[in-house]
Enzyme design. Structure first.
Site, mmCIF file in Angstrom:
data_model
loop_
_atom_site.group_PDB
_atom_site.id
_atom_site.type_symbol
_atom_site.label_atom_id
_atom_site.label_comp_id
_atom_site.label_asym_id
_atom_site.label_seq_id
_atom_site.Cartn_x
_atom_site.Cartn_y
_atom_site.Cartn_z
ATOM 1 N N TYR A 143 0.859 -1.182 0.000
ATOM 2 C CA TYR A 143 0.000 0.000 0.000
ATOM 3 C C TYR A 143 0.896 1.232 0.000
ATOM 4 O O TYR A 143 1.847 1.312 0.770
ATOM 5 C CB TYR A 143 -0.905 0.006 1.235
ATOM 6 C CG TYR A 143 -1.770 1.247 1.354
ATOM 7 C CD1 TYR A 143 -2.812 1.483 0.460
ATOM 8 C CD2 TYR A 143 -1.544 2.187 2.361
ATOM 9 C CE1 TYR A 143 -3.610 2.614 0.570
ATOM 10 C CE2 TYR A 143 -2.338 3.323 2.484
ATOM 11 C CZ TYR A 143 -3.374 3.536 1.578
ATOM 12 O OH TYR A 143 -4.154 4.651 1.695
ATOM 13 N N ASP A 238 9.304 2.818 -0.228
ATOM 14 C CA ASP A 238 8.250 3.453 0.557
ATOM 15 C C ASP A 238 8.407 2.980 1.997
ATOM 16 O O ASP A 238 7.955 1.902 2.367
ATOM 17 C CB ASP A 238 6.878 3.095 -0.006
ATOM 18 C CG ASP A 238 5.756 3.736 0.806
ATOM 19 O OD1 ASP A 238 6.063 4.394 1.825
ATOM 20 O OD2 ASP A 238 4.580 3.572 0.426
ATOM 21 N N LYS A 266 4.473 8.629 9.164
ATOM 22 C CA LYS A 266 4.121 7.985 10.429
ATOM 23 C C LYS A 266 5.055 8.399 11.588
ATOM 24 O O LYS A 266 4.842 9.443 12.148
ATOM 25 C CB LYS A 266 3.990 6.479 10.232
ATOM 26 C CG LYS A 266 2.829 6.197 9.235
ATOM 27 C CD LYS A 266 2.325 4.791 9.189
ATOM 28 C CE LYS A 266 0.997 4.725 8.451
ATOM 29 N NZ LYS A 266 1.035 4.241 7.076
HETATM 30 C C1 LIG Z 1 0.385 4.655 5.742
HETATM 31 C C2 LIG Z 1 1.143 4.434 4.498
HETATM 32 C C3 LIG Z 1 1.075 5.329 3.423
HETATM 33 C C4 LIG Z 1 0.102 6.475 3.385
HETATM 34 O O1 LIG Z 1 0.314 7.383 4.397
HETATM 35 P P1 LIG Z 1 -0.885 8.372 4.834
HETATM 36 O O2 LIG Z 1 -0.237 9.280 5.808
HETATM 37 O O3 LIG Z 1 -1.949 7.498 5.425
HETATM 38 O O4 LIG Z 1 -1.357 9.058 3.604
HETATM 39 C C5 LIG Z 1 1.918 5.127 2.354
HETATM 40 N N1 LIG Z 1 2.772 4.091 2.323
HETATM 41 C C6 LIG Z 1 2.851 3.200 3.326
HETATM 42 C C7 LIG Z 1 3.845 2.092 3.250
HETATM 43 C C8 LIG Z 1 2.022 3.323 4.433
HETATM 44 O O5 LIG Z 1 2.079 2.413 5.405
#
Ligand SMILES: *Cc1c(COP(=O)(O)O)cnc(C)c1O
Length: 426
Positions: A143, A238, A266
């Protein structure tokens, strides 16, 4: 029933689609009523009925030092008193950028944004702008936020381009996204062999945390690195979730593989909206106002959010922080698996740093397909039994769990006792 959670959920559904501001919060996957949270402290939070839970989502990762850590709260209060937002640069943003460049391997420059979605969306645009190519590769089960090009699943064949996973994503966008199997190096080689010169970038969660927890193999990431280098494509890690979770220097240090661009989020906001993307200076030089790739944000680098992030980054650099976090998380994961097996269930678990996965399957899954074939119904029953015991796991069989530094031995013992009693009833 008249619990306050239920009353709130009914009200919420009248004014908000599904009653929530982010789908997984709605408990659709596990069923039942979502808990409305009123406050949190250390490893706990409390719902609207006053019930206390040991929290294993930690706001989906950010709460690594525990909730309402006094130093983080103090930093936020101090920053807030000086002004909430200026729309002009601040020294705190410079310090934040310097910290991220110092801590994340290969990152020479960063741009701060307010969400992980913005970070990945902007990194993608940057990769396309820098390479003057349109096509991207992502992997099933990873994701990367909710940008159009990334809400795409595999098409019918290896080289047929992906199908949107959301209504509202035009096929004209999804046709530029190739979706491949996670941990499948052969597929990656095959695709690069035929269209390598059209690939702007490969984006990957190097430790996947959005199909439960699945580690990439060393060979998979190395193949990806080599192919990107050979074909002039940009490798994007990511690390919005796994960065500052699997270790202080993220997955790049864990695997000793350097990406060209890294997305962060995060943990770096400590619970407030801070995310970032960064990497090689020659690539970042394509960003406006220096280069031609446009990206902006009214609240980017917000002073209150950056204060929370900097305080959190200070705390996680205390000596031994990740040793303790890793030890506690692995104690939890192996304890959960043992408790499950002792009660006769096919349960296993894995953890990397402060992230863990619990799987209702015989083996730790290495692919999206393996993960999807785990026993979801059993997980859902386990989830509710644990909730009754006062332990809040991620409300889906396909999400990872998160431990904070304040999940001490005693908290983990309490969790494992709850798990034994839940497994016995399962
Ligand atoms: C949470 C997440 C996102 C998106 O971040 P948001 O702050 O919710 O937009 C993108 N990539 C990864 C791997 C994630 O866990």
């Amino acid at each position: 029933m008249t619990s306050k959670n239920e009353t709130l959920f009914e009200r919420a559904q009248r004014s908000t689609p599904g009653g929530v501001n982010s789908p997984v919060r709605a408990f659709r996957s596990v069923g039942g009523t979502p808990r409305f949270i009123t406050r949190a402290e250390g490893p706990y939070f409390w719902d609207a009925d006053g019930k206390r839970y040991i929290d294993y989502i930690g706001s989906w990762g950010p709460a690594i030092v525990g909730h309402t850590h006094p130093e983080v709260i103090h930093a936020v209060q101090q920053a807030a008193a000086l002004g909430l937002s200026f729309g002009a640069p601040t020294e705190a943003e410079v310090i934040m950028a310097e910290e991220l460049c110092r801590l994340v391997p290969g990152v020479e420059q960063v741009r701060l944004v307010s969400s992980g979605t913005e970070a990945t969306m902007s990194a993608l645009r940057l990769a396309r702008g820098a390479t003057k190519r349109d096509k991207i590769i992502k992997f099933e089960g990873c994701y990367h936020g909710h940008a159009d090009s990334l809400l795409v699943k595999a098409g019918s064949g290896l080289l047929t381009f992906g199908n949107p996973t959301s209504a509202g994503v035009p096929e004209d966008f999804s046709k530029h996204t190739v979706v491949l199997d996670y941990n499948n190096s052969a597929q990656l080689e095959e695709v690069f062999a035929s269209i390598g010169d059209q690939i702007a970038c490969v984006i990957v969660e190097p430790v996947a945390g959005n199909m439960n927890l699945i580690r990439a193999t060393q060979g998979f990431l190395q193949t990806m690195r080599d192919l990107c280098t050979r074909h002039g494509s940009i490798l994007i890690f990511d690390e919005v979730m796994c960065g500052f979770r699997v270790g202080l220097h993220g997955a790049q240090a864990l695997y000793n593989i350097q990406a060209d661009l890294v997305c962060m989020g995060k943990v770096i906001g400590g619970g407030l909206p801070v995310a970032a993307f960064g990497g090689r200076a020659d690539i970042m030089a394509h960003m406006a106002p220096v280069g031609g790739v446009y990206q902006a944000g009214t609240l980017s680098g917000n002073p209150v959010a950056v204060a929370a992030g900097l305080a959190t980054l200070r705390l996680i650099q205390q000596p031994g922080f990740y040793d303790v976090l890793t030890k506690q998380t692995s104690r939890l994961a192996s304890g959960l698996a043992e408790a499950g097996r002792a009660a006769g269930h096919a349960v296993c678990a894995d953890s990397v740093g402060g992230m863990f996965g619990i799987y209702f399957s015989e083996e730790v899954p290495a692919s999206y397909a393996a993960m999807m074939s785990s026993d979801k119904d059993k997980f859902n029953r386990f989830f509710h039994l644990m909730l009754n015991e006062g332990v809040y796991l991620a409300p889906s069989a396909f999400e990872a769990g998160f431990v904070s530094i304040q999940h001490t031995d005693q908290i983990i013992d309490t969790t494992l006792e709850a798990a034994s009693s839940a497994f016995a009833k399962l």
